[in-house]
Motif scaffolding. Structure first.
Motif, PDB file in Angstrom:
ATOM      1  N   MET A   1     -24.232  68.958   3.218  1.00  0.00           N
ATOM      2  CA  MET A   1     -24.641  69.296   1.869  1.00  0.00           C
ATOM      3  C   MET A   1     -23.951  68.354   0.895  1.00  0.00           C
ATOM      4  N   ALA A   2     -24.648  67.889  -0.064  1.00  0.00           N
ATOM      5  CA  ALA A   2     -24.085  67.012  -1.073  1.00  0.00           C
ATOM      6  C   ALA A   2     -23.041  67.762  -1.897  1.00  0.00           C
ATOM      7  N   THR A   3     -21.940  67.083  -2.180  1.00  0.00           N
ATOM      8  CA  THR A   3     -20.873  67.697  -2.960  1.00  0.00           C
ATOM      9  C   THR A   3     -21.367  68.130  -4.334  1.00  0.00           C
TER      10      THR A   3
ATOM     11  N   VAL B   1     -11.803  56.436   0.157  1.00  0.00           N
ATOM     12  CA  VAL B   1     -12.442  55.133   0.306  1.00  0.00           C
ATOM     13  C   VAL B   1     -13.516  55.037  -0.773  1.00  0.00           C
ATOM     14  N   ILE B   2     -13.338  54.065  -1.664  1.00  0.00           N
ATOM     15  CA  ILE B   2     -14.282  53.859  -2.754  1.00  0.00           C
ATOM     16  C   ILE B   2     -15.084  52.599  -2.449  1.00  0.00           C
ATOM     17  N   LYS B   3     -16.381  52.740  -2.527  1.00  0.00           N
ATOM     18  CA  LYS B   3     -17.276  51.613  -2.232  1.00  0.00           C
ATOM     19  C   LYS B   3     -16.949  50.438  -3.135  1.00  0.00           C
TER      20      LYS B   3
ATOM     21  N   LEU C   1     -11.326  62.857   4.150  1.00  0.00           N
ATOM     22  CA  LEU C   1     -11.530  61.555   3.517  1.00  0.00           C
ATOM     23  C   LEU C   1     -12.608  61.673   2.445  1.00  0.00           C
ATOM     24  N   VAL C   2     -12.243  61.337   1.228  1.00  0.00           N
ATOM     25  CA  VAL C   2     -13.205  61.296   0.134  1.00  0.00           C
ATOM     26  C   VAL C   2     -13.843  59.913   0.165  1.00  0.00           C
ATOM     27  N   THR C   3     -15.158  59.875   0.244  1.00  0.00           N
ATOM     28  CA  THR C   3     -15.888  58.604   0.308  1.00  0.00           C
ATOM     29  C   THR C   3     -16.885  58.579  -0.848  1.00  0.00           C
ATOM     30  N   THR C   4     -16.646  57.700  -1.805  1.00  0.00           N
ATOM     31  CA  THR C   4     -17.450  57.712  -3.026  1.00  0.00           C
ATOM     32  C   THR C   4     -17.881  56.299  -3.428  1.00  0.00           C
TER      33      THR C   4
ATOM     34  N   ASP D   1     -17.565  55.298  -6.667  1.00  0.00           N
ATOM     35  CA  ASP D   1     -16.682  54.813  -7.726  1.00  0.00           C
ATOM     36  C   ASP D   1     -15.489  55.768  -7.888  1.00  0.00           C
ATOM     37  N   GLU D   2     -14.535  55.325  -8.693  1.00  0.00           N
ATOM     38  CA  GLU D   2     -13.301  56.098  -8.872  1.00  0.00           C
ATOM     39  C   GLU D   2     -13.556  57.453  -9.530  1.00  0.00           C
ATOM     40  N   GLN D   3     -14.471  57.515 -10.479  1.00  0.00           N
ATOM     41  CA  GLN D   3     -14.747  58.794 -11.148  1.00  0.00           C
ATOM     42  C   GLN D   3     -15.263  59.834 -10.163  1.00  0.00           C
ATOM     43  N   GLN D   4     -16.120  59.432  -9.241  1.00  0.00           N
ATOM     44  CA  GLN D   4     -16.601  60.366  -8.229  1.00  0.00           C
ATOM     45  C   GLN D   4     -15.442  60.868  -7.374  1.00  0.00           C
ATOM     46  N   ALA D   5     -14.500  60.009  -7.075  1.00  0.00           N
ATOM     47  CA  ALA D   5     -13.328  60.424  -6.293  1.00  0.00           C
ATOM     48  C   ALA D   5     -12.484  61.426  -7.082  1.00  0.00           C
ATOM     49  N   LEU D   6     -12.261  61.153  -8.354  1.00  0.00           N
ATOM     50  CA  LEU D   6     -11.508  62.080  -9.196  1.00  0.00           C
ATOM     51  C   LEU D   6     -12.215  63.428  -9.301  1.00  0.00           C
TER      52      LEU D   6
END
Length: 160
Positions: free
Chosen positions: A1-3, A90-92, A124-127, A129-134
């Motif tokens: 499921m999408a976050t 991990v940020i793309k 592991l957060v995989t996004t 960009d940084e805002q998505q990780a935050l």
């Protein structure tokens, strides 16, 4: 499921087992430290909320997400650890580096769990960009560290 469709910090605590005698290892990547520290805080506080004793929660830090696998193996090798929670980000970027890291960590953590027959949780957060990780480290989508801790607790219940 999408976050974006679920808050990572929402869960049903009704069926969670007593973890007062369980010992946890948390392996945290230093890369993107602000984010990984927030993930670790979420995991740590969730474990305490559900009865883990502070002295039974051990944290190790590794340089980056790629090193989560070996850091988790070091923890899993110990008979003093019942479950391991691996936390990283991990940020793309402009290259496919993120694909290689994510695949290696997912495979590596699975291998460690199977080798030592104990839960090793992929936090592991995989996004993109940084805002998505935050947003996934205590922001608008909750905290992946909370989700990882709850997953560890649930997995321990399966083997009780």
């Amino acid at each position: 499921m999408a976050t974006s469709l679920k808050n990572l910090s929402d869960y049903n605590s009704d069926q969670l087992p007593d973890i007062s005698g369980k010992r946890f290892g948390i392996v945290v990547a230093e890369w993107n430290k602000t984010i990984t520290d927030a993930l670790c805080k979420g995991a740590y506080e969730t474990l305490l909320t559900h009865g883990a004793k502070p002295e039974n929660i051990h944290r190790n830090t590794v340089p980056g997400s790629f090193e989560l696998t070996l850091g988790s193996q070091y923890m899993a090798m110990s008979n003093e650890i019942d479950a391991v929670i691996a936390l990283g980000v991990v940020i793309k970027g402009e290259t496919k580096h993120d694909d290689y890291i994510c695949h290696a960590v997912a495979k590596g953590l699975t291998d460690v769990a199977l080798k030592f027959n104990k839960p090793v949780i992929f936090g592991l957060v995989t996004t993109n960009d940084e805002q998505q990780a935050l947003d996934r480290a205590g922001g608008k989508h909750g905290n992946k560290g909370v989700e990882a801790a709850v997953t560890a607790i649930q997995m321990l219940a399966l083997h009780s």
